[in-house]
Design a protein around this motif. Sequence first.
Motif, PDB file in Angstrom:
ATOM      1  N   ASP A   1       0.803  -1.209   0.000  1.00 52.56           N
ATOM      2  CA  ASP A   1       0.000   0.000   0.000  1.00 52.56           C
ATOM      3  C   ASP A   1       0.844   1.271   0.000  1.00 52.56           C
ATOM      4  O   ASP A   1       0.306   2.369  -0.074  1.00 52.56           O
ATOM      5  CB  ASP A   1      -0.923   0.021   1.232  1.00 52.56           C
TER       6      ASP A   1
ATOM      7  N   ARG B   1       2.455   5.670  -4.310  1.00 50.94           N
ATOM      8  CA  ARG B   1       1.232   5.193  -3.682  1.00 50.94           C
ATOM      9  C   ARG B   1       1.397   5.198  -2.180  1.00 50.94           C
ATOM     10  O   ARG B   1       2.383   4.676  -1.643  1.00 50.94           O
ATOM     11  CB  ARG B   1       0.893   3.780  -4.169  1.00 50.94           C
TER      12      ARG B   1
ATOM     13  N   SER C   1      -4.719   5.344   0.426  1.00 51.90           N
ATOM     14  CA  SER C   1      -5.744   5.530  -0.604  1.00 51.90           C
ATOM     15  C   SER C   1      -5.361   6.589  -1.639  1.00 51.90           C
ATOM     16  O   SER C   1      -6.130   6.840  -2.570  1.00 51.90           O
ATOM     17  CB  SER C   1      -7.077   5.914   0.044  1.00 51.90           C
TER      18      SER C   1
ATOM     19  N   ARG D   1      -8.455   6.828  -4.060  1.00 50.98           N
ATOM     20  CA  ARG D   1      -9.294   5.638  -4.099  1.00 50.98           C
ATOM     21  C   ARG D   1     -10.429   5.768  -3.087  1.00 50.98           C
ATOM     22  O   ARG D   1     -10.234   6.250  -1.974  1.00 50.98           O
ATOM     23  CB  ARG D   1      -8.475   4.387  -3.803  1.00 50.98           C
TER      24      ARG D   1
ATOM     25  N   GLY E   1     -12.824   3.361  -1.275  1.00 47.87           N
ATOM     26  CA  GLY E   1     -13.093   1.962  -0.992  1.00 47.87           C
ATOM     27  C   GLY E   1     -12.295   1.056  -1.908  1.00 47.87           C
ATOM     28  O   GLY E   1     -11.210   1.391  -2.379  1.00 47.87           O
ATOM     29  N   GLU E   2     -12.860  -0.101  -2.207  1.00 49.42           N
ATOM     30  CA  GLU E   2     -12.183  -1.072  -3.053  1.00 49.42           C
ATOM     31  C   GLU E   2     -12.487  -0.898  -4.531  1.00 49.42           C
ATOM     32  O   GLU E   2     -11.782  -1.436  -5.385  1.00 49.42           O
ATOM     33  CB  GLU E   2     -12.587  -2.494  -2.635  1.00 49.42           C
ATOM     34  N   SER E   3     -13.527  -0.125  -4.866  1.00 45.27           N
ATOM     35  CA  SER E   3     -14.011  -0.115  -6.245  1.00 45.27           C
ATOM     36  C   SER E   3     -13.925   1.224  -6.947  1.00 45.27           C
ATOM     37  O   SER E   3     -13.904   1.269  -8.179  1.00 45.27           O
ATOM     38  CB  SER E   3     -15.471  -0.583  -6.288  1.00 45.27           C
TER      39      SER E   3
ATOM     40  N   ARG F   1     -12.583   5.367  -7.749  1.00 36.17           N
ATOM     41  CA  ARG F   1     -11.416   6.231  -7.816  1.00 36.17           C
ATOM     42  C   ARG F   1     -11.794   7.536  -8.480  1.00 36.17           C
ATOM     43  O   ARG F   1     -12.526   7.559  -9.476  1.00 36.17           O
ATOM     44  CB  ARG F   1     -10.282   5.566  -8.612  1.00 36.17           C
TER      45      ARG F   1
ATOM     46  N   TRP G   1     -15.614   3.425 -11.505  1.00 34.92           N
ATOM     47  CA  TRP G   1     -16.119   2.435 -10.557  1.00 34.92           C
ATOM     48  C   TRP G   1     -15.925   1.079 -11.197  1.00 34.92           C
ATOM     49  O   TRP G   1     -16.508   0.771 -12.235  1.00 34.92           O
ATOM     50  CB  TRP G   1     -17.590   2.690 -10.247  1.00 34.92           C
TER      51      TRP G   1
ATOM     52  N   PRO H   1     -15.540  -2.737  -9.704  1.00 36.27           N
ATOM     53  CA  PRO H   1     -15.488  -3.617  -8.539  1.00 36.27           C
ATOM     54  C   PRO H   1     -14.918  -5.001  -8.814  1.00 36.27           C
ATOM     55  O   PRO H   1     -15.389  -6.000  -8.284  1.00 36.27           O
ATOM     56  CB  PRO H   1     -16.957  -3.703  -8.119  1.00 36.27           C
TER      57      PRO H   1
ATOM     58  N   ASP I   1     -12.649  -8.110  -8.384  1.00 39.41           N
ATOM     59  CA  ASP I   1     -11.949  -8.700  -7.243  1.00 39.41           C
ATOM     60  C   ASP I   1     -10.836  -9.598  -7.782  1.00 39.41           C
ATOM     61  O   ASP I   1     -11.121 -10.650  -8.359  1.00 39.41           O
ATOM     62  CB  ASP I   1     -12.916  -9.525  -6.397  1.00 39.41           C
TER      63      ASP I   1
ATOM     64  N   TRP J   1     -18.748  -8.581 -13.535  1.00 36.54           N
ATOM     65  CA  TRP J   1     -18.984  -7.383 -12.747  1.00 36.54           C
ATOM     66  C   TRP J   1     -19.231  -6.208 -13.688  1.00 36.54           C
ATOM     67  O   TRP J   1     -18.671  -6.142 -14.784  1.00 36.54           O
ATOM     68  CB  TRP J   1     -17.787  -7.084 -11.846  1.00 36.54           C
TER      69      TRP J   1
END
Length: 240
Positions: free
Chosen positions: A44, A82, A85, A131, A133-135, A137, A163, A165, A167, A175
């Motif tokens: 990260d 990076r 986030s 970013r 969350g996970e999905s 930006r 967006w 998402p 995985d 997705w």
Amino acid sequence: MQVRASFVFADRPDVGYDGRNLEAEVAIGHSLAILRLDGGSTPDRAITLGLEMGIFSRFFMETAQRDLINSDFRVGLPVSFRGGSWESRLTIRHFSAHLGDDYLVRFLEDEVMGGFGQTSKDGFEGLLARRLGESGRLYVGGEYNFHTNENMSRVGLRFGGEWDPVDPGEDNGGWPFFAGDFEYASFSKQVAATLVGGMGFRVNGQQFRLEARARFGFTPMGHFRETDETFYGLGFALDL
């Protein structure tokens, strides 16, 4: 590496012909990490030096010859940062655009003797992203070119969001995704928008996407930056 192909109905009223025409886009690009520094701590937080290359071509499908309209070539050396986030990237890059000879003669004959077929720019691009969350930006950035031909922008700004998402993994699945990019160029003095949405799939470890795209404003083809264009298209993208 990613390969993308699509068909678009494009309208460029300032270039040689009237009405909306069927055109085909083909693109191939690759981004390679050359050196990564993360202090052995966590993925990260890292600094990465890379190499990126891309070719983007458009073909005119309304003639039997399927004339090449334009090819854009891009080579860059990005340095990415990076931290949590937040992400940022600074790239020094070369960009050149080359009109197809047959297309030039067919639609732009008056420009052939003026050296209109090739143009290029060299400069820096900067991008800052956050970013969500996970999905999600959001990003904002711009470019400054220390060398340009007369019909290329010296300065450009852009912002947008996505967006996606997906995985990472090996299981089969699908997705939805959506992205919007907005760009201002000093040469055209306009804001252009590109909207993309569709479905991504993973089958036996292979990822691909089915996408719908729309463009409003000046054309994304590097050679015609002052030319208005709208297009709507359907395409296929494959990650290799």
